[in-house]
Enzyme design. Structure first.
Site, PDB file in Angstrom:
ATOM      1  N   SER A 468       0.816  -1.211   0.000  1.00 12.29           N
ATOM      2  CA  SER A 468       0.000   0.000   0.000  1.00 12.29           C
ATOM      3  C   SER A 468       0.859   1.273   0.000  1.00 12.29           C
ATOM      4  O   SER A 468       1.510   1.579  -0.987  1.00 12.29           O
ATOM      5  CB  SER A 468      -0.960  -0.044   1.194  1.00 12.29           C
ATOM      6  OG  SER A 468      -1.983   0.893   1.056  1.00 12.29           O
ATOM      7  N   ASP A 479      10.484   5.711  -9.881  1.00 19.75           N
ATOM      8  CA  ASP A 479      10.103   6.428 -11.103  1.00 19.75           C
ATOM      9  C   ASP A 479      10.873   7.735 -11.271  1.00 19.75           C
ATOM     10  O   ASP A 479      11.209   8.121 -12.395  1.00 19.75           O
ATOM     11  CB  ASP A 479       8.597   6.717 -11.092  1.00 19.75           C
ATOM     12  CG  ASP A 479       7.770   5.453 -11.239  1.00 19.75           C
ATOM     13  OD1 ASP A 479       8.315   4.434 -11.694  1.00 19.75           O
ATOM     14  OD2 ASP A 479       6.576   5.480 -10.882  1.00 19.75           O
ATOM     15  N   LYS A 493      -0.833  -4.367  -3.322  1.00 16.64           N
ATOM     16  CA  LYS A 493      -2.129  -3.802  -2.901  1.00 16.64           C
ATOM     17  C   LYS A 493      -2.210  -2.372  -3.425  1.00 16.64           C
ATOM     18  O   LYS A 493      -1.680  -1.448  -2.835  1.00 16.64           O
ATOM     19  CB  LYS A 493      -2.232  -3.844  -1.375  1.00 16.64           C
ATOM     20  CG  LYS A 493      -3.432  -3.095  -0.778  1.00 16.64           C
ATOM     21  CD  LYS A 493      -4.753  -3.751  -1.126  1.00 16.64           C
ATOM     22  CE  LYS A 493      -5.875  -3.230  -0.209  1.00 16.64           C
ATOM     23  NZ  LYS A 493      -6.150  -1.804  -0.348  1.00 16.64           N
TER      24      LYS A 493
END
Length: 701
Positions: A468, A479, A493
């Site tokens: 999460s 990224d 998740k």
């Protein structure tokens, strides 16, 4: 969670020495359990659940004949996943309902669902009565000398064609349970008595079923077709859910789940009594519970999860003992784990720092390590992950660290705003995560908003239990090219749930309404965050993680959000991986882990089990010998004394377990004793050299 009564004795099977049929011992074979009927309020509730799913769920599915057909299959699987209660004739009869459930639920009609359950109840009660009678009959002698094998995994098997075929399956199940118990150290008579108690308890619990519990099973068989995190919560379960959200409990701090007949450990809460004690592990099966240091064990196989939780929870300071089948397949006997119940000390869940000194080639590195067990934000007005890590960074800066490791292993998530705040400590203003709602509207409002605080070399360490908010943070760092992500693939998740009351009925529904996407456009759902450099893991990803769930939302992509890139990792990683792989080949700890992982995979891949005691004993001895060889190889490489035999090794492990049980203590944060952190530190050293080269190359005109 909801009760799954028919998932019985799934993992053990053997043949009976006497050629007898269970029908010879039918005491109450024709007796019928009391029929349960739907209540008027449940009709209203079912209509609202259908409306909520249609209007608000992220996954748009029309409740039509196709979904009705899938519901019937899911419902039958929920009731009888091992396919040993219903007969093929029952399944053929139920097919008349296959395309009617969509219309039934829309109209609030529940009679067909209850009719299937009542047939299940008749079969189940009759079967338990017959099995108990068999175990009571002293004329029946069990032997274990037949050359035979059995595959207990019946997910793809057909339902028994007739009563005789079902009798054979159950005869094997009974014999197998006895054999497993005997291999665990109990006598045949002890095993027989315990097995009888198990079935008597299951029969008693089943006869306490109410229409509310049946309704929950029916509705959750429907909601699970949308995704595994969408659930109907009955009034009782709603109260339990609300209590769990307060983070206040007195127990052991383990999240549990139902798998077939077994209660399994899903995860351990950071800083909880179970996590500190150290013996209970994710995917362990709890098969018995005892109160205090001398209380008698109760066999809990086949129990409702809510009843198991009641047995394990208790007042602070009291002892609960668990009988456990270890997820580690090389542990050939049941473990007894003693845990003192306590409350979680929120202070122990806070971020903490340490210094890791690493020698890597000619480098002597002083690295900061910050451990973040959970993304907290509401412990007290002056404490949050963002604030605490900011303070720790200032303290580490005073110590002139060469680089930083953020340890998010076992971090199951928490506050989304805190994930954004933490990201902002390392990147300049920009998006952190994208959120797509059920209406396809995409927001990028969760952002870094101020200049970064720390700009030095960075690695994020993750594992399968990072989930999460942890995945959002790790994905953002990856990224942005801000740092390396090292470890093993995360949980996956990447969905958002809301908790909604049912206005015209009763209970509540937890419903998935949105999905997280990284700024690259990749979803964190299902696939998780894949590390740049992988470290070995003993976790079976087929058993644990979002991808292990039926009907999990899929991984997909949306358009990337504009964002900066700090380092080109594609150019750096080829220089890092060879050095890492060479160290792995020579490091005794990682050689040991890889050998263990290979043995785990081999043992877990075996589906069919022998139905002969001598063969099972030989297999057990072979596993113990291979376990000893792997352990001694590691000890020899580290210059430690080896064990003469498996008995010595187990005696030492047992003594260690007893010491931990007697005096569980706060875990010390000692990075230099953690091989994962040490290797991550060496990777960070290599990363520092390569980033310096990349910066230097950019500076050349």
């Amino acid at each position: 969670m909801y009760p799954l009564f028919s998932r019985l004795l799934r993992t053990s099977v053997l043949s009976l020495g006497l050629a007898l049929s269970l029908t010879s011992f039918a005491l109450n074979d024709t007796a019928k359990t009391a029929e349960l009927k739907p209540l008027d309020i449940q009709s209203k509730t079912s209509v609202e659940i259908v409306n909520q799913l249609s209007e608000h769920h992220y996954r748009k599915q029309e409740l039509n004949d196709s979904l009705s057909s899938r519901f019937l299959d899911e419902y039958l699987k929920t009731l009888d996943n091992s396919k040993n209660i219903f007969l093929a004739s029952d399944i053929a009869e139920f097919d008349k309902y296959r395309k009617s459930f969509d219309d039934d639920f829309k109209a609030g009609k529940l009679n067909n669902g209850f009719a299937i359950y009542n047939r299940f109840g008749e079969r189940y009660v009759a079967r338990l009565n017959r099995v108990i009678a068999l175990l009571d009959d002293k004329k029946v002698q069990f032997t274990f000398d037949t050359d035979e094998t059995y595959n207990p995994d019946r997910k793809t098997a057909a339902w028994p064609a007739n009563a005789e075929e079902a009798d054979k399956l159950w005869m094997q199940n009974i014999k197998a349970s006895l054999l497993s118990s005997m291999l665990g150290g109990k006598t045949l008579e002890e095993s027989r008595s315990n097995l009888r108690k198990r079935f008597v308890t299951q029969l008693r619990y089943f006869n306490q079923q109410t229409s509310e519990e049946v309704f929950s099973i029916i509705m959750n068989s429907l909601t699970m077709l949308f995704d595994p995190h969408t659930n109907y919560l009955s009034p009782d379960n709603s109260q339990n859910f609300t209590t769990s959200m307060t983070n206040k409990f007195e127990g052991i701090g383990a999240e549990l789940k139902t798998d077939e007949d077994y209660t399994k450990v899903a995860r351990l809460i950071p800083a909880s009594p179970a996590e500190k004690q150290g013996q209970l592990k994710p995917n362990d099966k709890i098969v018995g519970v005892a109160q205090g240091e001398k209380g008698e064990f109760e066999d809990i196989i086949g129990w409702r999860l809510t009843d198991v939780v009641k047995k394990i929870k208790g007042p602070k300071g009291t002892i609960v003992r668990l009988e456990v089948i270890a997820a580690d397949p090389t542990v050939t006997q049941h473990k007894i784990i003693s845990i003192k119940r306590d409350t979680i000390e929120l202070e122990e869940q806070k971020a903490k720092k340490a210094i890791l000194n690493v020698k890597n080639g000619t480098q002597n590195l002083k690295l900061g390590v910050i451990d973040i067990p959970v993304f907290y934000g509401n412990f007290d007005p002056n404490s949050s992950v963002g604030r605490d890590v900011y303070r720790l960074l200032q303290e580490l800066r005073q110590e002139n660290i060469d680089g930083l490791i953020l340890d998010l292993r076992e971090n199951g998530g928490g506050s989304l705003p805190e994930a954004a705040t933490l990201t902002n400590l390392f990147v300049d203003p920009g998006p952190v995560v994208q959120i797509r709602q059920a209406d396809d509207v995409i927001s990028r409002d969760v952002r870094a908003v101020v200049p970064a605080v720390y700009r030095g070399p960075l690695i994020v360490l993750i594992n399968r239990f990072s989930a999460s908010a942890s995945e959002i943070f790790a994905g953002a760092i990856q990224d942005y090219g801000r740092g390396l992500v090292v470890g093993s693939t995360t949980w996956g998740k990447g969905s958002v749930q809301s908790y909604m009351p049912i206005d015209k009925g009763e209970g509540n529904i937890k419903i998935t309404q949105a999905k997280f996407y990284r700024i690259s456009g990749d979803s964190t759902q299902h696939r998780g965050v894949i590390p740049d450099i992988e470290l070995p893991s003993l976790v079976d990803t087929k058993e644990l993680g979002e991808s292990a769930y039926d009907n999990a939302l899929p991984w997909d992509q949306i358009r990337a959000a504009p964002h900066d890139v700090y380092f080109n990792m594609k150019d750096i990683l080829p220089a890092l991986k060879p050095a890492h792989e060479e160290r792995m080949k020579a490091d005794p700890e990682f050689v040991y882990l890889k050998q263990q992982a290979a043995l785990y995979e081999e043992l877990n891949s075996k589906k069919a089990v022998s139905l002969k005691l001598s063969v099972r004993q030989q297999e057990q001895q072979k596993t113990e010998q291979r376990t000893l060889e792997i352990e001694n190889q590691k000890r020899k490489a580290k210059g430690e004394p080896t064990y003469a035999n498996y008995a010595d090794y187990k005696a030492k492990e047992l003594k260690k377990d007893e010491d931990e049980s007697a005096a569980p203590k706060k875990k010390e944060f000692e990075p230099e004793k953690d091989p994962y952190l040490v290797e991550t530190g060496k990777i960070l050293g290599d990363f520092i050299l390569q980033t310096k080269k990349q910066v230097a190359q950019k500076a050349v005109p």
